[in-house]
Design a protein around this motif. Sequence first.
Motif, PDB file in Angstrom:
ATOM      1  N   ASP A   1      21.379   4.260  26.811  1.00 45.15           N
ATOM      2  CA  ASP A   1      21.853   2.707  26.796  1.00 45.15           C
ATOM      3  C   ASP A   1      23.452   2.894  26.710  1.00 45.15           C
ATOM      4  O   ASP A   1      23.978   1.951  27.154  1.00 45.15           O
ATOM      5  CB  ASP A   1      21.180   2.010  25.794  1.00 45.15           C
ATOM      6  CG  ASP A   1      19.583   1.910  26.137  1.00 45.15           C
ATOM      7  OD1 ASP A   1      19.303   1.967  27.487  1.00 45.15           O
ATOM      8  OD2 ASP A   1      18.554   1.838  25.157  1.00 45.15           O
ATOM      9  N   LYS A   2      23.728   3.656  25.710  1.00 45.00           N
ATOM     10  CA  LYS A   2      25.173   3.680  25.126  1.00 45.00           C
ATOM     11  C   LYS A   2      26.087   4.165  26.410  1.00 45.00           C
ATOM     12  O   LYS A   2      27.226   3.703  26.810  1.00 45.00           O
ATOM     13  CB  LYS A   2      25.284   4.663  24.114  1.00 45.00           C
ATOM     14  CG  LYS A   2      24.957   4.176  22.847  1.00 45.00           C
ATOM     15  CD  LYS A   2      25.076   5.174  21.610  1.00 45.00           C
ATOM     16  CE  LYS A   2      24.658   4.704  20.482  1.00 45.00           C
ATOM     17  NZ  LYS A   2      24.943   5.636  19.282  1.00 45.00           N
TER      18      LYS A   2
ATOM     19  N   ALA B   1      26.358   1.386  28.637  1.00 44.21           N
ATOM     20  CA  ALA B   1      27.567   0.375  28.056  1.00 44.21           C
ATOM     21  C   ALA B   1      28.787   1.175  28.402  1.00 44.21           C
ATOM     22  O   ALA B   1      29.775   0.156  28.630  1.00 44.21           O
ATOM     23  CB  ALA B   1      26.987   0.359  26.623  1.00 44.21           C
ATOM     24  N   ALA B   2      29.005   2.423  28.194  1.00 39.04           N
ATOM     25  CA  ALA B   2      30.339   2.866  28.492  1.00 39.04           C
ATOM     26  C   ALA B   2      30.689   2.670  29.895  1.00 39.04           C
ATOM     27  O   ALA B   2      31.888   2.558  30.258  1.00 39.04           O
ATOM     28  CB  ALA B   2      30.174   4.359  28.133  1.00 39.04           C
TER      29      ALA B   2
ATOM     30  N   GLN C   1      28.124  12.616  20.963  1.00 38.11           N
ATOM     31  CA  GLN C   1      27.986  11.623  22.023  1.00 38.11           C
ATOM     32  C   GLN C   1      29.324  10.747  22.077  1.00 38.11           C
ATOM     33  O   GLN C   1      29.977  10.466  22.985  1.00 38.11           O
ATOM     34  CB  GLN C   1      27.089  10.748  22.070  1.00 38.11           C
ATOM     35  CG  GLN C   1      26.847   9.972  23.499  1.00 38.11           C
ATOM     36  CD  GLN C   1      25.569   9.036  23.362  1.00 38.11           C
ATOM     37  OE1 GLN C   1      25.124   8.431  22.307  1.00 38.11           O
ATOM     38  NE2 GLN C   1      25.037   8.594  24.464  1.00 38.11           N
ATOM     39  N   ALA C   2      29.573  10.128  20.924  1.00 41.31           N
ATOM     40  CA  ALA C   2      30.719   9.281  20.627  1.00 41.31           C
ATOM     41  C   ALA C   2      32.048  10.175  20.899  1.00 41.31           C
ATOM     42  O   ALA C   2      32.674   9.480  21.573  1.00 41.31           O
ATOM     43  CB  ALA C   2      30.625   8.894  19.138  1.00 41.31           C
TER      44      ALA C   2
ATOM     45  N   ASN D   1      18.326   5.572  23.501  1.00 44.24           N
ATOM     46  CA  ASN D   1      19.289   4.982  22.946  1.00 44.24           C
ATOM     47  C   ASN D   1      20.829   5.550  23.565  1.00 44.24           C
ATOM     48  O   ASN D   1      21.600   5.006  23.896  1.00 44.24           O
ATOM     49  CB  ASN D   1      19.467   5.224  21.432  1.00 44.24           C
ATOM     50  CG  ASN D   1      20.494   4.452  20.883  1.00 44.24           C
ATOM     51  OD1 ASN D   1      21.350   3.559  21.321  1.00 44.24           O
ATOM     52  ND2 ASN D   1      21.198   4.831  19.476  1.00 44.24           N
ATOM     53  N   PHE D   2      20.677   6.878  23.826  1.00 43.74           N
ATOM     54  CA  PHE D   2      21.907   7.767  24.422  1.00 43.74           C
ATOM     55  C   PHE D   2      22.250   7.170  25.939  1.00 43.74           C
ATOM     56  O   PHE D   2      23.280   6.983  26.187  1.00 43.74           O
ATOM     57  CB  PHE D   2      21.755   9.005  24.576  1.00 43.74           C
ATOM     58  CG  PHE D   2      22.098   9.817  23.113  1.00 43.74           C
ATOM     59  CD1 PHE D   2      22.235   9.136  21.999  1.00 43.74           C
ATOM     60  CD2 PHE D   2      21.827  11.051  22.765  1.00 43.74           C
ATOM     61  CE1 PHE D   2      22.398   9.748  20.533  1.00 43.74           C
ATOM     62  CE2 PHE D   2      21.997  11.673  21.707  1.00 43.74           C
ATOM     63  CZ  PHE D   2      22.513  11.179  20.546  1.00 43.74           C
TER      64      PHE D   2
ATOM     65  N   ARG E   1      24.890  12.334  17.400  1.00 45.44           N
ATOM     66  CA  ARG E   1      25.438  11.255  17.738  1.00 45.44           C
ATOM     67  C   ARG E   1      27.092  11.065  17.615  1.00 45.44           C
ATOM     68  O   ARG E   1      27.728  10.431  18.284  1.00 45.44           O
ATOM     69  CB  ARG E   1      25.076  10.077  16.495  1.00 45.44           C
ATOM     70  CG  ARG E   1      23.658   9.621  16.794  1.00 45.44           C
ATOM     71  CD  ARG E   1      23.489   8.524  15.612  1.00 45.44           C
ATOM     72  NE  ARG E   1      21.909   7.924  15.950  1.00 45.44           N
ATOM     73  CZ  ARG E   1      21.231   7.264  15.153  1.00 45.44           C
ATOM     74  NH1 ARG E   1      21.594   7.028  13.803  1.00 45.44           N
ATOM     75  NH2 ARG E   1      19.971   6.967  15.243  1.00 45.44           N
TER      76      ARG E   1
END
Length: 178
Positions: free
Chosen positions: A144-145, A148-149, A64-65, A141-142, A61
């Motif tokens: 989806d992120k 979104a990015a 990825q962030a 989830n990754f 996490r």
Amino acid sequence: MHSLAACAIFIALLSLAVYLNQLLVFFLLLELLYVVYYAVVKKPTIQTHRPAPALTLEARRRLQAQCIATVPSPTLFVRSWFRFKRDDEIPGAHCAEGHGRNIVPLSCIGRGNVEDWIAWGFWGEVSASSVPKDEQKELQNFVDKMEAACATEVRSTPRKKNNSTTTTTTTTTTTTST
């Protein structure tokens, strides 16, 4: 008179053979020099295949962030990981922000392609189906992120197969739009 012409032809062929022999020796020496150069200079710098380090959920996490936060254009970043096999596959693949590289429009990248790419990058797997079952939700989830990015939704179609390919796996994407 015939013997004089035959002698001249024979001498010319002999000279040509000597010249070709010298040329062959020259090319063999060049090849030998390249082999030595490759063995001494190039080969030590080539990376060997190493499995991706096992990351904990929290480490993944954070990574990825960090990736999303440090990339100036997430959309271009995602697009630049995918390539067409040929430069002329699709109009509009060349874009100014791609600095002349042939990058795939988001409309040609399926969700399955992004899943495979993220599975490769964060789990070291060749496809999303290789990610352990208990971590599939985190993979989604990754993705989806990443959507979104990019402020867009990657088409929720399975991985595309036809004329283009990613640089990281053998997954392919189509160049047709629906």
